[in-house]
Design an enzyme around this catalytic site. Structure first.
Site, PDB file in Angstrom:
ATOM      1  CE  LYS A   9      39.690  43.019  46.232  1.00 47.38           C
ATOM      2  NZ  LYS A   9      41.039  42.464  45.735  1.00 47.38           N
ATOM      3  CE1 TYR A  49      39.732  37.211  45.917  1.00 49.47           C
ATOM      4  CE2 TYR A  49      40.018  37.643  48.236  1.00 49.47           C
ATOM      5  CZ  TYR A  49      39.793  38.010  47.204  1.00 49.47           C
ATOM      6  OH  TYR A  49      39.232  39.353  46.938  1.00 49.47           O
ATOM      7  CG  PHE A  57      49.558  36.869  46.050  1.00 45.19           C
ATOM      8  CD1 PHE A  57      48.093  36.895  46.235  1.00 45.19           C
ATOM      9  CD2 PHE A  57      50.040  36.483  45.060  1.00 45.19           C
ATOM     10  CE1 PHE A  57      47.210  36.335  45.089  1.00 45.19           C
ATOM     11  CE2 PHE A  57      49.327  36.204  43.905  1.00 45.19           C
ATOM     12  CZ  PHE A  57      48.017  36.127  43.984  1.00 45.19           C
ATOM     13  NE  ARG A  85      36.798  40.127  35.983  1.00 48.00           N
ATOM     14  CZ  ARG A  85      37.529  39.954  37.091  1.00 48.00           C
ATOM     15  NH1 ARG A  85      36.909  40.205  38.365  1.00 48.00           N
ATOM     16  NH2 ARG A  85      38.470  39.230  36.775  1.00 48.00           N
ATOM     17  CB  THR A  91      44.262  41.910  38.752  1.00 45.35           C
ATOM     18  OG1 THR A  91      43.473  41.033  38.274  1.00 45.35           O
ATOM     19  CG2 THR A  91      44.601  41.766  40.215  1.00 45.35           C
ATOM     20  NE  ARG A 102      40.754  45.721  41.026  1.00 44.66           N
ATOM     21  CZ  ARG A 102      40.340  44.668  40.478  1.00 44.66           C
ATOM     22  NH1 ARG A 102      40.431  44.059  39.476  1.00 44.66           N
ATOM     23  NH2 ARG A 102      40.080  43.654  41.384  1.00 44.66           N
ATOM     24  CG  ASN A 112      42.835  44.919  43.590  1.00 41.20           C
ATOM     25  OD1 ASN A 112      42.104  44.485  44.558  1.00 41.20           O
ATOM     26  ND2 ASN A 112      42.849  44.053  42.532  1.00 41.20           N
ATOM     27  CG  HIS A 115      35.641  40.403  44.497  1.00 36.58           C
ATOM     28  ND1 HIS A 115      36.401  39.552  43.597  1.00 36.58           N
ATOM     29  CD2 HIS A 115      34.552  40.014  44.409  1.00 36.58           C
ATOM     30  CE1 HIS A 115      35.770  38.487  43.425  1.00 36.58           C
ATOM     31  NE2 HIS A 115      34.362  38.734  43.858  1.00 36.58           N
TER      32      HIS A 115
HETATM   33  N1  ATP Z   1      50.458  39.351  42.334  1.00 36.81           N
HETATM   34  C1  ATP Z   1      49.357  39.545  43.341  1.00 36.81           C
HETATM   35  N2  ATP Z   1      49.846  40.006  44.451  1.00 36.81           N
HETATM   36  C2  ATP Z   1      49.152  40.410  45.462  1.00 36.81           C
HETATM   37  N3  ATP Z   1      47.864  40.259  45.583  1.00 36.81           N
HETATM   38  C3  ATP Z   1      47.370  39.880  44.224  1.00 36.81           C
HETATM   39  C4  ATP Z   1      48.200  39.284  43.254  1.00 36.81           C
HETATM   40  N4  ATP Z   1      47.275  39.045  42.178  1.00 36.81           N
HETATM   41  C5  ATP Z   1      45.928  39.067  42.553  1.00 36.81           C
HETATM   42  N5  ATP Z   1      46.099  39.552  44.047  1.00 36.81           N
HETATM   43  C6  ATP Z   1      44.856  39.734  44.914  1.00 36.81           C
HETATM   44  O1  ATP Z   1      43.983  38.796  44.698  1.00 36.81           O
HETATM   45  C7  ATP Z   1      42.599  39.177  44.305  1.00 36.81           C
HETATM   46  C8  ATP Z   1      41.901  38.105  43.369  1.00 36.81           C
HETATM   47  O2  ATP Z   1      42.926  37.858  42.057  1.00 36.81           O
HETATM   48  P1  ATP Z   1      42.362  37.322  40.884  1.00 36.81           P
HETATM   49  O3  ATP Z   1      43.446  36.887  39.945  1.00 36.81           O
HETATM   50  O4  ATP Z   1      41.051  36.563  41.093  1.00 36.81           O
HETATM   51  O5  ATP Z   1      42.067  38.931  40.268  1.00 36.81           O
HETATM   52  P2  ATP Z   1      40.664  39.739  39.697  1.00 36.81           P
HETATM   53  O6  ATP Z   1      39.865  38.855  39.391  1.00 36.81           O
HETATM   54  O7  ATP Z   1      40.951  40.911  38.950  1.00 36.81           O
HETATM   55  O8  ATP Z   1      40.410  40.379  41.109  1.00 36.81           O
HETATM   56  P3  ATP Z   1      38.914  40.083  42.095  1.00 36.81           P
HETATM   57  O9  ATP Z   1      38.720  38.586  42.058  1.00 36.81           O
HETATM   58  O10 ATP Z   1      39.326  40.797  43.218  1.00 36.81           O
HETATM   59  O11 ATP Z   1      37.890  41.024  41.260  1.00 36.81           O
HETATM   60  C9  ATP Z   1      43.175  40.428  43.630  1.00 36.81           C
HETATM   61  O12 ATP Z   1      42.150  41.262  43.265  1.00 36.81           O
HETATM   62  C10 ATP Z   1      44.028  40.932  44.294  1.00 36.81           C
HETATM   63  O13 ATP Z   1      43.459  41.785  45.536  1.00 36.81           O
END
Ligand code: ATP
Length: 153
Positions: A9, A49, A57, A85, A91, A102, A112, A115
């Site tokens: 990212k 997303y 957000f 993963r 996250t 992370r 973070n 992805h």
């Molecule tokens: N509460 C939050 N506030 C801000 N950004 C968030 C929050 N939760 C998730 N995100 C962002 O959205 C992305 C996707 O969220 P998701 O819930 O799919 O988590 P993840 O599966 O751990 O992450 P990723 O899909 O990026 O690997 C997160 O990686 C983060 O960048």
């Protein structure tokens, strides 16, 4: 061989962690099968997303993902989706365990660093979203001498 998508990212590029993060996956024994730098767009991020479209957000997340180009990677290996993963950690960087990417490099839910695909099914969809077929290297196309030792032939 199982393949998964990793996106380095903008926070990874801004922090100068591209080499460190890539090194971790390679040292683990995952094999890099595709890698390119690209500028993401609002359209592709809205698709990627889509499961977060109702979250407050959502736009901030998309803006953060467009702040700089990203590096999209395809890593492969036995059980690659789960291995990658686990190495990324949960996250929220503040809650991610030390030793995970992370956990070691992020203090944020949004910024973070990486992805990673969350299932084999989504990995296939996401790899198609970011790579053309010919951009994924097929290690089987070269001599066996180049094939990294693995418990899967
Ligand atoms: N509460 C939050 N506030 C801000 N950004 C968030 C929050 N939760 C998730 N995100 C962002 O959205 C992305 C996707 O969220 P998701 O819930 O799919 O988590 P993840 O599966 O751990 O992450 P990723 O899909 O990026 O690997 C997160 O990686 C983060 O960048």
């Amino acid at each position: 061989m199982e393949k998964t998508l990793v996106i380095l990212k903008p926070s990874c590029l801004q922090r100068g962690l591209v080499g460190e993060v890539t090194k971790r996956f390679e040292q683990k024994g995952l094999r890099l099968a595709g890698m390119k730098m690209c500028q993401l767009t609002d359209d592709v991020l809205s698709e990627h997303y889509a499961h977060l479209a109702e979250r407050p957000f959502f736009q901030l997340l998309k803006d953060a993902m467009m702040a700089t180009p990203v590096i999209v990677c395809c890593f492969e290996g036995v059980g690659a989706v789960d291995v990658v993963r686990q190495m990324a950690g949960t996250t929220n960087g503040r809650k991610a365990l030390p030793g995970t990417i992370r956990g070691d490099f992020s203090m944020s839910s949004q910024e973070n660093i990486v992805h990673t695909s969350d299932s084999l099914e989504n990995a296939a969809i996401e790899l198609k979203r970011f790579f053309k077929d010919e951009e994924i290297f097929d290690y089987k196309s070269v001599s066996n001498a180049f094939i990294y030792a693995s418990d899967e032939v």
